[in-house]
Scaffold this active site. Sequence first.
Site, mmCIF file in Angstrom:
data_model
loop_
_atom_site.group_PDB
_atom_site.id
_atom_site.type_symbol
_atom_site.label_atom_id
_atom_site.label_comp_id
_atom_site.label_asym_id
_atom_site.label_seq_id
_atom_site.Cartn_x
_atom_site.Cartn_y
_atom_site.Cartn_z
ATOM 1 N N SER A 65 0.870 -1.192 0.000
ATOM 2 C CA SER A 65 0.000 0.000 0.000
ATOM 3 C C SER A 65 0.894 1.224 0.000
ATOM 4 O O SER A 65 2.093 1.123 0.284
ATOM 5 C CB SER A 65 -0.871 0.025 1.254
ATOM 6 N N ASP A 66 0.336 2.380 -0.290
ATOM 7 C CA ASP A 66 1.100 3.595 -0.010
ATOM 8 C C ASP A 66 0.941 3.867 1.487
ATOM 9 O O ASP A 66 0.154 3.222 2.190
ATOM 10 C CB ASP A 66 0.657 4.777 -0.886
ATOM 11 N N TRP A 67 1.680 4.827 1.957
ATOM 12 C CA TRP A 67 1.760 5.148 3.392
ATOM 13 C C TRP A 67 0.350 5.294 3.987
ATOM 14 O O TRP A 67 -0.375 6.222 3.650
ATOM 15 C CB TRP A 67 2.547 6.454 3.545
#
Length: 745
Positions: free
Chosen positions: A279-281
């Site tokens: 995932s992104d942050w």
Amino acid sequence: MIKDIIKLLPAAAVVLAGCSNPKTQSSCSDEDRFVDSVVNSLTIEQKIGQLNQISASGVEEMEKLAAQGLLGSILNESNLDNLHRIQKAAIDNAPHIPILISRDVIHGYKTIFPIPLGQAASFDPELVRHGSEISALEAASDGIRWTFSPMLDIARDPRWGRIAEGYGEDPYLTSVMGAAAVKGYQGDDLKNPQSIAACAKHFVGYGAATGGRDYNSTFIPMRLLRNVYLPPFRAAANAGCATYMSSFNDNDGVPSTGNKLILTDILRNEWGFDGFVVSDWFSIGEMINHGFAADMKDAAAKAINAGLDMDMVANAYVDHLQDLVKEGKVKESKITEACKNIVRIKYRLGLFENPYPTIPQSVKYAGEHLVAALKTAEESAVMLKNNGALPLKNAKKILLCGPMADAPHDQLGTWVFDGEKEHTVTPLAAFKQSEYDVTYIPGLTYSRDNNTSKFAEVVRAAKSADAVIFVGGEESILSGEAHCLSNLNLQGAQSALLAALKQAGKPVISVIMAGRPLTITDDLKNCDAVLYMFHPGTMGGEALVNLVSGKVSPSGKTPVSFPKNAGQIPVYYNQNNTGRPASGHEILLDDIPAEAGQTSLGCTSYMLDTGFGPLFDFGYGLSYTEFAFSDFKINQTEFTSDNDIIEVSFTLKNTGSYDGAEVAQVYVRDLVGSITRPIKELKGFKKVFLQKGGSESVEISIPVSQLKFYGLNDVEVLEKGSFDIWVATSSANKDIKWKTTIEVK
Ligand code: BGC
């Protein structure tokens, strides 16, 4: 060695089970057997541990998680001792699975290369590959084996600060450069301890954020997604990219982190990807803000069911997946699958054999790395204007001014965590080492500075110089993540300084270091020459001296259209034709009389104030030398199969008085399609270096399969019909050198 690790694994793990990798089901490989053996022996808690990525916290805390097998990866830890402790805790304790250490190594680790947008301007994929290889080597010396790069987001809106991190507006250029970066980071074999896993991000559509505001929703219809935004990611898959990162945005209502169509149906099932998706942050958690998930538990279920393997810092998987399995909302097999995807990449990286770094520390800032960074900075510079002021011929006394002339931190650009400004060669430092007699008066201390009190002094100095070099642009913090702007003019009083300098009557050479194309329309009249260097990285100053002195001729081309003003955005070259295409002879604002009556004059697709085209077209850039094209040939004009290759050949001669390079660009226009087609699309290019007087026969091959697109039925097709094809030195019609029409029958 793998056997040694296997010895440490629980007995059940050593049973070489059947294959689960769908790609190799029929021919079970050692890799498959190893991955299955390791993962099948894990408890559900340990499997979920592999799906967990945390950002550096206290080392004891990380060591504890690693020892418990509850940690798959960490980011933002670069202290070698800490990394060693954490890795040792993971290896020494069951389930003995090494930690994957990651970092944002975006355009260099210690040796900083130009920002990716600048690298794209080089139109030289080999430079991108080599730069990424160097970045990997330097990062691997600190134990980093995974970078969150390349960013492959097509960006048609320079208000979006992250345009700096990608390769511009064009799907083909981005595909070529992205694949080159993947190859550079990963090398021929990820197992080589100096290679690191790449991550194609942000999957997908992130660059189309509404209004250029970061994180904003995107509304990209499926065909546009397929034809423009997905191709670079597909090219990365074909190049063997080990990992992908889901993007923050929701596209037409579905956040990427929970988008099964993207993460599973397209990436895995269509493209055959068998690495893992991170995932992104905190983007799993952000699905709650999107209003797409009710709470973290719901978000975790949506993400894992969509095909999102690793949770970056949201702790959603660790906190909720076990309960979700018990409640029947997530199948344990989903978790097993994700875990295998991650362990597979760890295996490919050779981490089970070599969990600790083996690359010597001395590789950082190695001489050859600096040479490569210098060459990349030189080739990334685009000369946008030159009325003869460049190269400097008889000028010996130089006034160097402007807020970026000695800005060692800012010329490195966005996303630099590890490169140190002490190593930066600024223009001032480089000029001091040169044959020029340089006077330095900055005039403005930083790019947003509005204090004009030093202008009189600068202008006085300009009068007694032979030439003025103004180095301006924007500080690194003004582009990159979350750093979007609605006004793209030079910040602070930079334009006023240029206007004042013009009054001194000496040639004014403007050098712009920026993270995006700035709207320098009104500044051009005050500049005799403009060199656009983007943020050029560690060696930018030396590159500048080599360029202005004529030692190196500028050879960069714009990887993105330069808008005349922010109101003209989006403006990009590969648009569709519209039913009322602009003719170039439209009436403009000043042509309209007062109290003008309603008229149909000018009812075409343009703006009254900016007209139709951009300030500088995609693919544009000047040189000190001149080139002549001749002997154009095409291998055939009728093609029947997508296995055919279109071969365009010609002779290119350097007819000017400097050594230099031209970027020959091949564009195609599909004249009639089942859906409206772009007026031009880049399909091939070659950068050719020629000594003065030299010539070369050049061939550019374009697989007919590149004429395919997603048509009316959302299916990829090669449609029959006529295609214009031409060779040019930019995307502008005036730069066409030769044109013909081919038929697909
Ligand atoms: C960015 C990613 C980056 C990640 C990890 C996020 O905010 O969008 O591009 O890789 O942080 O630092």
